[in-house]
Design an enzyme around this catalytic site. Structure first.
Site, mmCIF file in Angstrom:
data_model
loop_
_atom_site.group_PDB
_atom_site.id
_atom_site.type_symbol
_atom_site.label_atom_id
_atom_site.label_comp_id
_atom_site.label_asym_id
_atom_site.label_seq_id
_atom_site.Cartn_x
_atom_site.Cartn_y
_atom_site.Cartn_z
ATOM 1 C CG ASP A 164 -1.992 0.994 1.232
ATOM 2 O OD1 ASP A 164 -2.810 0.942 0.310
ATOM 3 O OD2 ASP A 164 -2.039 1.845 2.144
ATOM 4 C CD GLU A 217 -2.042 2.379 -3.656
ATOM 5 O OE1 GLU A 217 -3.055 3.002 -3.990
ATOM 6 O OE2 GLU A 217 -1.600 2.412 -2.491
HETATM 7 C C1 GLC Z 1 -4.273 3.004 -0.703
HETATM 8 C C2 GLC Z 1 -5.519 2.168 -0.743
HETATM 9 C C3 GLC Z 1 -6.673 3.017 -0.351
HETATM 10 C C4 GLC Z 1 -6.439 3.545 1.057
HETATM 11 C C5 GLC Z 1 -5.113 4.267 1.147
HETATM 12 C C6 GLC Z 1 -4.711 4.511 2.560
HETATM 13 O O1 GLC Z 1 -4.298 4.010 -1.662
HETATM 14 O O2 GLC Z 1 -5.673 1.566 -2.001
HETATM 15 O O3 GLC Z 1 -7.885 2.321 -0.421
HETATM 16 O O4 GLC Z 1 -7.473 4.405 1.420
HETATM 17 O O5 GLC Z 1 -4.071 3.517 0.572
HETATM 18 O O6 GLC Z 1 -4.260 3.333 3.151
#
Ligand code: GLC
Length: 521
Positions: free
Chosen positions: A198, A263
């Site tokens: 994440d 991500e």
């Molecule tokens: C990432 C996740 C999202 C979340 C954020 C904070 O972007 O995909 O859903 O709100 O992180 O953890």
């Protein structure tokens, strides 16, 4: 890179909205396990599970209070083991979602920090100061308001790039680094095959906490995403040293035949590519494709940059739980579905790791819901919301379209009908579900698309987008019909009827994509 990785296709399961096995209204781990045969039959290879850890749920599981514990709403650790065993028996791989940037404010460390433990306080980004002094700098939370909240118990301000309930961890602190390496080890020992990481790019901040420059004028009451986007995030995101933090993770992954996918929500492909340099992550998501409508130039540019700079190391999301579904972005309804199936065809032939999100195989657009559950929706009065892309999966005609026997935590959407369900689409050979299954099978059968074959663009001129890899051509029309001179060949896949290949000329109706095998007649 694990031997099973090249050519794999991923599938995002938004756990709380996938399948509810016990009637409490929340999708859960046993619910996913029950549906794994469905995913194996669909033809995907990797199942990514969104967070199921113990969490107060302020950000629907991305506020983790214990990264080694399974929240009882979602099951038990044994349920996760069973899921992994079942997946492996079906030839599927499992990714879990690790959230290293922040924890929940209910995490033992933050509670300890509030109780006065100085060592724990140092695991967060805290700046001494009084409430009257105001926050230490101009950084913003993604979810609205400043990225700082004052707590007298801490004697100052703590940073949170997301909700105040999600304090950022201090990645300069070795105890934080050790802890997350151990969390990774823990899940690999449980039996998962890799991690989706994440907000990979967010772990470090400018040690001097300098203000970010504004790049656009923006109203104080503008929606959170608009305000966040009006700032150049040079001091709070993607610092040069961040990518290297993952080197020890990579060693651990290699030793366990596991994969790391970041991500990396950055719009500059060169910055994203830094995370997949040798010895770091295996793949990094490239998100600009989630930000285009059905717009030839925008799609062509997003794909071109991702192909050129990613060189097979980028992940290609079709949709995600943070953005509108592909069918929604492309106009919704039947037209959106048709376009999304064409888009999926184009993306699945690119070098890299494509990721469907649950419902993409059904051609689903966003669920229409009045509820405001997403913290972004709550902060913006619904002006910005991720709820519509998170509505529960429609499985079969009947109450809650087969998602739960209870009350779903989020409605399925007033626009959902029986025709959207897996069961109804499974009985219709022309459905999105069958089209997706055929696409995945056609891709799997073509080493040109799953291997190293170089990609050569044949057309980026509106309305056609076409490329060749080895003896395979993928072509798509965006907005209007088009033709392309190809020579002989035959269709390995078509996203919709109507395409022809006669006398060396490929003719495509509007908003259709095909895969053409140039070797066969
Ligand atoms: C990432 C996740 C999202 C979340 C954020 C904070 O972007 O995909 O859903 O709100 O992180 O953890």
């Amino acid at each position: 890179m694990p031997s099973w990785m090249p050519g794999a296709v991923g599938y995002e399961v938004y756990v709380r909205s996938f399948a509810d096995s016990d009637g409490d209204g929340f999708g859960d781990v046993p619910g996913v396990t029950q549906r794994l045969p469905y995913l194996a039959e669909l033809g995907v290879d990797i199942v990514w599970l969104t967070p199921f850890y113990e969490s107060p749920g302020a950000d629907h599981g991305y506020d983790v209070s214990d990264p080694r514990a399974v929240d009882e709403r979602f099951g038990t650790l044994d349920d996760v083991r069973t899921l992994c065993d079942t997946a492996h028996a079906l030839g599927l791989r499992v990714l879990v979602d690790i959230v290293p940037n922040h924890v929940s404010d209910q995490h033992a460390w933050f509670r300890g920090a509030l109780a006065g433990d100085a060592a724990l306080r140092d695991r967060f980004v805290v700046v001494d100061g009084a409430l009257e002094d105001g926050p230490p700098n101009n950084w913003l939370s993604h979810f609205g308001g400043p990225a700082w909240t004052h707590r007298p118990e801490l004697g100052g301000w703590y940073m949170h790039l997301f909700l105040p309930e999600q304090p950022d961890l201090n990645w300069e602190n070795q105890a934080v680094r050790d802890e997350y390496l151990d969390v990774v080890r823990f899940w690999l020992e449980v039996g998962v095959d890799g991690l989706r990481i994440d907000v990979t790019h967010s772990l470090l901040e400018d040690p001097q906490l300098r203000d970010n420059p504004w790049i656009a004028e923006v109203a104080h009451d503008a929606a959170p995403g608009v305000r966040f986007g009006a700032m150049a995030h040079v001091h709070d995101l993607d610092l040069d040293a961040t990518a290297a933090l993952f080197a020890p993770w990579r060693e651990l992954a290699e030793a366990n035949d596991a994969v790391l996918i970041g991500e990396t929500y950055l719009l500059d492909p060169v910055r994203v590519a830094r995370y997949v340099e040798d010895g770091l992550l295996h793949a990094a998501f490239w998100f600009p494709t989630l930000h285009t409508g059905w717009d030839h130039a925008a799609i062509a540019e997003a794909l071109r940059l991702g192909v050129e700079v990613g060189r097979g190391r980028f992940g290609w999301p079709i949709s995600s739980h943070d953005d509108p579904h592909a069918a929604e972005r492309f106009g919704g309804g039947e037209l959106g579905r048709r376009r999304a199936l064409a888009f999926m065809t184009v993306v699945l032939g690119l070098p890299g790791v494509p990721f469907l999100m649950q419902g993409d195989e059904l051609g689903l657009d966003n669920g229409v819901v009045d509820a405001l559950e997403d913290p972004v929706a709550l902060a913006s009065g619904g002006a910005e919301s991720r709820d519509g892309s998170r509505t529960p999966m429609p499985w079969a005609p009947g109450p809650n379209l087969g998602f739960t026997t209870g009350t779903p935590w989020l409605p399925l959407g007033s626009n959902r009908t029986d025709a959207d369900t897996v069961q109804v689409q499974a009985d219709d050979p022309t459905s999105a579900l069958h089209t997706t299954r055929r696409l995945l099978a056609a891709r799997r059968a073509r080493p040109d698309l799953t291997g190293e074959a170089e990609l050569v663009w044949l057309s980026s001129t509106e309305p056609l987008l076409a490329y060749r890899r080895g003896d395979t051509v993928v072509a798509c029309t965006i907005g209007a019909a088009a033709t392309l001179q190809l020579g002989s060949g035959s269709f390995a896949h078509a996203s919709a009827p109507g395409a022809t290949l006669e006398d060396g000329t490929l003719t495509l109706p509007a908003d259709v994509a095909v895969i053409v095998d140039l070797r066969s007649q």
